[in-house]
Design an enzyme around this catalytic site. Structure first.
Site, PDB file in Angstrom:
ATOM      1  CG  ASP A 192     -13.089   6.630 -47.434  1.00  7.63           C
ATOM      2  OD1 ASP A 192     -12.412   5.591 -47.598  1.00  7.63           O
ATOM      3  OD2 ASP A 192     -12.716   7.753 -47.818  1.00  7.63           O
ATOM      4  NE  ARG A 193      -6.750   5.656 -43.176  1.00  6.77           N
ATOM      5  CZ  ARG A 193      -5.566   5.107 -43.403  1.00  6.77           C
ATOM      6  NH1 ARG A 193      -5.226   3.965 -42.844  1.00  6.77           N
ATOM      7  NH2 ARG A 193      -4.713   5.679 -44.218  1.00  6.77           N
ATOM      8  CG  ASP A 194      -6.843   7.826 -46.156  1.00  5.71           C
ATOM      9  OD1 ASP A 194      -6.507   7.922 -44.964  1.00  5.71           O
ATOM     10  OD2 ASP A 194      -6.342   6.995 -46.939  1.00  5.71           O
TER      11      ASP A 194
END
Length: 174
Positions: free
Chosen positions: A8-10
């Site tokens: 996942d990024r954030d």
């Protein structure tokens, strides 16, 4: 078929809802979490492809243009490259949160699409996220899962950071 790590990024790679930034809507608002770039480089060194899978509902809601999102992802790639890491691909769902699409996590669409296109063995791959929707997407795709955070989770493993998760990844993908 290859083993891969989906991130996942954030909240896994970069700050979000922090003192410096609420949401990342411009490249200059992207601040990597401590050790995140090094962790990606370490996973790459182990021979695993690394993919980013991120919900970006701000595009569908009109808070962020897709053109700007691509610039943010270019900046993310650039920061990770500086440390010697790289992402095979950055996939995102641009749809509104309640759009009902297959690509938006907790659905597994981004993971299954990447797996088909890159010959990835999902059963021998890992999904890392900081929300239960990330973990649910990983479970639906058939991946092993690692939750970043202290909350209760359905994930197979739990870590406090991506760097800590990297040690778990090395053990379970060998």
């Amino acid at each position: 078929m290859k083993k891969a790590v989906f991130l996942d990024r954030d909240g896994v790679l970069n700050e979000v809802l922090s003192d410096r930034v609420k949401f990342v809507n411009k490249p200059e608002q992207l601040y990597l979490l401590e050790g995140a770039a090094e962790a990606v480089a370490e996973i790459n060194k182990e021979g695993y492809e690394v993919f980013v899978v991120t919900n970006q509902g701000g595009v569908g809601l009109g808070f962020l243009k897709e053109k700007e999102l691509i610039k943010i992802h270019d900046r993310l790639q650039e920061l990770v490259n500086e440390i010697g890491g790289h992402f095979k691909e950055i996939a995102y769902c641009p749809h509104k949160p309640k759009a009902g699409c297959e690509c938006r996590k907790p659905n597994a669409g981004m993971l299954t699409d990447l797996a088909k296109r890159h010959d990835i063995d999902l059963r021998n791959s890992v999904m890392v996220g900081d929300h239960e929707r990330d973990i649910e997407a990983g479970i639906k795709a058939g991946c092993k899962t690692i939750f970043i955070g202290a909350e209760e989770t359905k994930a197979d493993f739990q870590a406090t950071s991506l760097m800590e998760a990297t040690e778990i990844i090395k053990k379970i993908l060998r």
